[in-house]
Motif scaffolding. Sequence first.
Motif, PDB file in Angstrom:
ATOM      1  N   LYS A  19       0.828  -1.209   0.000  1.00 59.99           N
ATOM      2  CA  LYS A  19       0.000   0.000   0.000  1.00 59.99           C
ATOM      3  C   LYS A  19       0.863   1.261   0.000  1.00 59.99           C
ATOM      4  CE  LYS A  19      -3.730   2.254   2.606  1.00 59.99           C
ATOM      5  NZ  LYS A  19      -4.607   2.162   3.800  1.00 59.99           N
ATOM      6  N   LYS A  23       1.269   3.961  -3.159  1.00 58.11           N
ATOM      7  CA  LYS A  23       0.970   5.395  -2.997  1.00 58.11           C
ATOM      8  C   LYS A  23       2.141   6.254  -3.459  1.00 58.11           C
ATOM      9  CE  LYS A  23      -2.449   5.562   0.738  1.00 58.11           C
ATOM     10  NZ  LYS A  23      -2.742   6.092   2.086  1.00 58.11           N
ATOM     11  N   SER A  24       3.352   5.670  -3.423  1.00 59.45           N
ATOM     12  CA  SER A  24       4.547   6.411  -3.841  1.00 59.45           C
ATOM     13  C   SER A  24       4.810   6.271  -5.330  1.00 59.45           C
ATOM     14  CB  SER A  24       5.763   5.916  -3.037  1.00 59.45           C
ATOM     15  OG  SER A  24       5.558   6.124  -1.652  1.00 59.45           O
ATOM     16  N   GLY A 335      -0.130   4.731   6.235  1.00 59.50           N
ATOM     17  CA  GLY A 335      -0.578   5.755   5.305  1.00 59.50           C
ATOM     18  C   GLY A 335      -1.910   6.363   5.700  1.00 59.50           C
TER      19      GLY A 335
END
Length: 448
Positions: A19, A23-24, A335
């Motif tokens: 995850k 997201k990166s 996150g």
Amino acid sequence: MKKILIIDDDLSICKILSKFLQKSGYDVTTALSGKQALLLLKKHSFDLIVCDYNLGDINGLEILSKINELYPNSIVIFISGYGNIQTAVDLVKEGAYHFLTKPLYPDIILKTVEEALSQKRPKKEKAPAKIKTVASHDQYVKGNSAAAKRLFEHVALVAPTDYSVIIHGETGTGKEALARLIHDQSSRRDQNFVAIDCGSLSKELAASELFGHLKGAFTGAMQDKKGAFEIADGGTIFLDEIGNLSYEVQMYLLRTLQEKSVRCIGEVKERVVDVRVIAASNEDLYEKVRQKSFREDLYHRLNEFKLEVPTLSERIEDLPLLAAAFIHQAEAQLGKKIKGLSPAVRKLFQNYSWPGNIRELQNVIKRACLLTDDGGSIEVESLPLEITDFSEMTKAKQPVELKNVILEAQKNEIIRVLEKVNYNKTKAASILKIDRKTLYNKLKEINL
């Protein structure tokens, strides 16, 4: 978009890292076993692979060999719950980019991934120079309590010196993090910090792990191996639970400290080493001296300065600060944003006895954050039963023998974990975040 493969038999680690890296901006695939990973590698190529060293069905060196064969340009980062220095050296020799120890923090993983992808994969090294393994680790939260202030006043005094230090404190009080802090505040900060868990070393392997061996020195010695003292040359070695070392290994250790040199198994000549030693124990080492299970001369050699680490209950006013730090860590891992502790949880935390100390608080916070919605506060429903049950028991049984209540809560948790892993004590100790010796002592204490 760079493609990353995460290989770990822990589903939660796969989910969290996947995850965070997605997201990166990375394309992430996960595998829960070596077998599953190899099937994926036969069909797809990956720019970078993050792999747990101990997968159960295959070890790190074996899977690295397969990756080298299939995709020699793929970058490989290994992770492990046990920071074995020789393992890290062997992996880097075979072309691994990096070796990180758990617990993992995504910001460190992300930085390592970005650095790795920005350069070419290193070629195999036949004889690399000193390998500096970088481990992700907890930063010690200093706190404002009188006990914490006294401790860190002593740390500030001893860190710049070259004194040997004994750190005494209960399991979970953060002894290794404190040792790292001493190293980071010393003139050796730019050299290696090597941590050895003496509680996990068998009598047969302890001397080899600490002092190294030559190929053929004993059955199973298939290649030369550097010991921890030689790897730590110029830096600091941390010997956790040093009281578990056999009397014979204690003798070798004393000689190393006295002569400032090591002789690896199977070698005649000695090698000069410059190493600062920090030892730790949750037992009273001087009591072990009285019982003739720990050498008195070694004790005095190590005890140039002694630090007593307070329990969490002795620095309970630092709990909000500690909790906030652990929530911040969890936010980075998951996150998400967490507002903090609800008033009801704060009250429960202040009244709970925390037998597992700071480590228990950290694990409770990590679990609670996972169960808390993004943007929400940690509520009572997110806490484990040992905390909520403790509160109910203390209300219903006033006055009550608190030690018995604590033992009963620990007993219930240990039984639950043992049943879950079919009474495999090694796996149970790993899940409970304690070493095997501590688990055995707990089993005796609660009559199991």
